[in-house]
Design a protein around this motif. Sequence first.
Motif, PDB file in Angstrom:
ATOM      1  N   ALA A 428      16.531  27.401  36.261  1.00 33.84           N
ATOM      2  CA  ALA A 428      16.640  26.256  37.165  1.00 33.84           C
ATOM      3  C   ALA A 428      16.451  26.667  38.622  1.00 33.84           C
ATOM      4  N   VAL A 429      17.089  27.768  39.029  1.00 28.17           N
ATOM      5  CA  VAL A 429      16.974  28.213  40.420  1.00 28.17           C
ATOM      6  C   VAL A 429      15.550  28.677  40.715  1.00 28.17           C
ATOM      7  N   ASN A 430      14.903  29.322  39.754  1.00 33.04           N
ATOM      8  CA  ASN A 430      13.519  29.753  39.967  1.00 33.04           C
ATOM      9  C   ASN A 430      12.593  28.568  40.182  1.00 33.04           C
ATOM     10  N   LYS A 431      12.899  27.451  39.530  1.00 33.04           N
ATOM     11  CA  LYS A 431      12.059  26.268  39.693  1.00 33.04           C
ATOM     12  C   LYS A 431      12.301  25.576  41.028  1.00 33.04           C
ATOM     13  N   LYS A 432      13.573  25.542  41.461  1.00 31.14           N
ATOM     14  CA  LYS A 432      13.911  24.847  42.700  1.00 31.14           C
ATOM     15  C   LYS A 432      13.588  25.684  43.936  1.00 31.14           C
ATOM     16  N   ALA A 433      13.838  26.994  43.845  1.00 32.45           N
ATOM     17  CA  ALA A 433      13.560  27.889  44.975  1.00 32.45           C
ATOM     18  C   ALA A 433      12.319  28.714  44.641  1.00 32.45           C
ATOM     19  N   GLU A 434      12.199  29.870  45.254  1.00 31.61           N
ATOM     20  CA  GLU A 434      11.068  30.748  44.959  1.00 31.61           C
ATOM     21  C   GLU A 434      11.221  31.335  43.557  1.00 31.61           C
ATOM     22  N   ASN A 435      10.103  31.464  42.856  1.00 29.50           N
ATOM     23  CA  ASN A 435      10.124  32.047  41.521  1.00 29.50           C
ATOM     24  C   ASN A 435      10.038  33.571  41.639  1.00 29.50           C
ATOM     25  N   ILE A 436      11.171  34.250  41.442  1.00 28.53           N
ATOM     26  CA  ILE A 436      11.183  35.715  41.541  1.00 28.53           C
ATOM     27  C   ILE A 436      11.388  36.351  40.169  1.00 28.53           C
ATOM     28  N   GLY A 437      11.176  35.567  39.114  1.00 31.32           N
ATOM     29  CA  GLY A 437      11.193  36.101  37.761  1.00 31.32           C
ATOM     30  C   GLY A 437      12.531  36.654  37.335  1.00 31.32           C
ATOM     31  N   ALA A 438      12.490  37.777  36.615  1.00 29.33           N
ATOM     32  CA  ALA A 438      13.701  38.362  36.040  1.00 29.33           C
ATOM     33  C   ALA A 438      14.654  38.888  37.101  1.00 29.33           C
ATOM     34  N   LYS A 474      32.439  30.374  38.960  1.00 28.64           N
ATOM     35  CA  LYS A 474      32.003  31.318  39.991  1.00 28.64           C
ATOM     36  C   LYS A 474      30.804  30.803  40.782  1.00 28.64           C
ATOM     37  N   LEU A 475      29.970  29.966  40.149  1.00 29.55           N
ATOM     38  CA  LEU A 475      28.743  29.521  40.796  1.00 29.55           C
ATOM     39  C   LEU A 475      28.749  28.041  41.152  1.00 29.55           C
ATOM     40  N   LYS A 476      29.895  27.373  40.976  1.00 30.08           N
ATOM     41  CA  LYS A 476      29.962  25.923  41.175  1.00 30.08           C
ATOM     42  C   LYS A 476      29.530  25.505  42.584  1.00 30.08           C
ATOM     43  N   ASP A 477      30.142  26.115  43.599  1.00 31.06           N
ATOM     44  CA  ASP A 477      29.839  25.721  44.977  1.00 31.06           C
ATOM     45  C   ASP A 477      28.400  26.037  45.353  1.00 31.06           C
ATOM     46  N   VAL A 478      27.917  27.152  44.876  1.00 31.40           N
ATOM     47  CA  VAL A 478      26.561  27.568  45.224  1.00 31.40           C
ATOM     48  C   VAL A 478      25.533  26.635  44.604  1.00 31.40           C
ATOM     49  N   ILE A 479      25.751  26.272  43.337  1.00 23.77           N
ATOM     50  CA  ILE A 479      24.794  25.422  42.628  1.00 23.77           C
ATOM     51  C   ILE A 479      24.751  24.026  43.246  1.00 23.77           C
ATOM     52  N   GLU A 480      25.913  23.506  43.628  1.00 20.56           N
ATOM     53  CA  GLU A 480      25.963  22.160  44.192  1.00 20.56           C
ATOM     54  C   GLU A 480      25.295  22.091  45.557  1.00 20.56           C
ATOM     55  N   ASP A 481      25.420  23.146  46.346  1.00 20.96           N
ATOM     56  CA  ASP A 481      24.818  23.177  47.680  1.00 20.96           C
ATOM     57  C   ASP A 481      23.439  23.838  47.574  1.00 20.96           C
ATOM     58  N   GLN A 482      22.407  23.039  47.537  1.00 24.89           N
ATOM     59  CA  GLN A 482      21.058  23.557  47.338  1.00 24.89           C
ATOM     60  C   GLN A 482      20.620  24.467  48.473  1.00 24.89           C
ATOM     61  N   ASP A 483      21.066  24.163  49.705  1.00 34.41           N
ATOM     62  CA  ASP A 483      20.673  24.988  50.835  1.00 34.41           C
ATOM     63  C   ASP A 483      21.239  26.399  50.711  1.00 34.41           C
ATOM     64  N   ILE A 484      22.513  26.482  50.268  1.00 32.77           N
ATOM     65  CA  ILE A 484      23.136  27.795  50.102  1.00 32.77           C
ATOM     66  C   ILE A 484      22.490  28.564  48.957  1.00 32.77           C
ATOM     67  N   SER A 485      22.158  27.852  47.885  1.00 29.62           N
ATOM     68  CA  SER A 485      21.593  28.513  46.707  1.00 29.62           C
ATOM     69  C   SER A 485      20.277  29.198  47.014  1.00 29.62           C
ATOM     70  N   ARG A 486      19.562  28.662  47.992  1.00 29.00           N
ATOM     71  CA  ARG A 486      18.297  29.286  48.370  1.00 29.00           C
ATOM     72  C   ARG A 486      18.490  30.710  48.897  1.00 29.00           C
ATOM     73  N   TYR A 487      19.647  30.931  49.518  1.00 27.21           N
ATOM     74  CA  TYR A 487      19.891  32.228  50.128  1.00 27.21           C
ATOM     75  C   TYR A 487      20.722  33.151  49.244  1.00 27.21           C
ATOM     76  N   ILE A 488      21.679  32.578  48.512  1.00 29.40           N
ATOM     77  CA  ILE A 488      22.589  33.389  47.702  1.00 29.40           C
ATOM     78  C   ILE A 488      21.989  33.703  46.337  1.00 29.40           C
ATOM     79  N   LEU A 489      21.350  32.718  45.707  1.00 28.99           N
ATOM     80  CA  LEU A 489      20.768  32.941  44.384  1.00 28.99           C
ATOM     81  C   LEU A 489      19.250  33.050  44.456  1.00 28.99           C
TER      82      LEU A 489
END
Length: 489
Positions: A428-438, A474-489
């Motif tokens: 899911a994160v690869n699709k929403k942000a940059e695709n960095i694979g494995a 552990k990932l609830k806040d990060v997943i909900e905040d899309q802007d943060i997820s771009r940098y953390i995940l």
Amino acid sequence: MENLNEKQSINVDNIVDLTPKQIVEKLDTYIIGQAKAKRCVAVALRNRTRRLRLNEDIQEEIAPKNILMIGPTGVGKTEIARRLAKLCNAPFLKVEATKYTEVGYVGRDVESMVRDLMAVGYNDVKKEMQEQLKEKCGPKVEEDLLDLLLPGSSKKNEKPSMPMLRISNDFMNDSNESTAKTESTDENASSASAQESTREKFRSMLREGKLEDREVEVSVERSNRIPSMQIIAGGNMEDLENGMQDLASLLTGNKPHKKHVTVREARQILLEKNLEKMTDPDKVADIAKKRVEQMGIIFIDEIDKIAVRGGQSSGNDVSREGVQRDILPIVEGSNVNTRYGVVDTTHILFIAAGAFSVSAPSDLIPELQGRFPLRVQLDSLNSSDFRRILTEPKNALMKQYKSLLGTEGVKLEFEDAAIDRISELAEAVNKKAENIGARRLQTIMESVLEDISFSADEHNGETITITKSFVDDKLKDVIEDQDISRYIL
């Protein structure tokens, strides 16, 4: 018979029995998916061994089928090439196209990749030769250690006795002088016998490991290197500096210096010193040159970064097309000067790779495109692939974390639902942000296990089970905040 010896010298026998299917099976041990890419490189590798079985005149006519891998980062392009090289024990070098510049600009010229590959091949062959000489070198190292422990006890340090001079009968019949000589001879014999006895005692103690922590003084020298001919061969500044250092070392000589070490450390130093003396650098260079020319593999990553988008160059694209033109003759086949001799690149296998997310393979100059006739598209990874990557390979990520925390006495367990959840999040994160694979799995796993890793010493002897709810927490806040997820995940 000559052809057979050449095959042995480039170490082909160890891969003769590997069929393309067997090569793919071995690659599957470490790399998940990408069946097309595996089949492509397996056939390319098999064709190299097939070629070496042919007559020399036919060998020269068969050129390697270079490969262009196209796919996003983190899907296994580099890993496929690296594992392939290990299978065939071939000299392998990974470079990035962006580190090179066109001739005339400051930076490394593209010929340096061949020089680097030759250095890799030389070191590999030298290591193999020295491994075979270790057993033969053992007795010499033992004698050298005894010389350090008992200075002056070595037979080679004993002064040879002077031959008896034929003099007049009056002196020969002198009883006093004769008696003195006899006593001196007896004393010398007794001293030599005592030294020999002491040396043998120390030899026994050395073999039993009783002297490993005793300190000795050894003489350490800088290893001799073959002077680089790149001073006059036209290398870049980096090569010129290395060549000048080699030349200075050759002119001034290697000045040894004394070093106090334990017997355990001295044994390794003396072993390396004796192996260096026993290794013939010319023979190593000859074997390495054959191996590099016939079995060498150069993996050029980020080749899409030197493509000129749409065929139109701008100020930011300076030297990109020039780098392509400089790479072209090396891929086609040319002679490159190295410190170990001239290397012919005609039969070196080149594997290029790039994401081509902005540019396209057609943006490369046509001549370079033609030198990579095999093109394979690598697939993006989905949640199913991520799950297999986490659990199946020998170096699987979960196995790594279990081993790391196991050193602290913590037993880590993962529920199937937790593994599925991590895999789904990675996709899911690869699709929403940059695709960095494995590589996305590494960022997610670190975020999930950060607290456990930080306080692992407090959970010695405990078993910690990772559940789906634990991952979500552990990932609830990060997943909900899309802007943060771009940098953390």
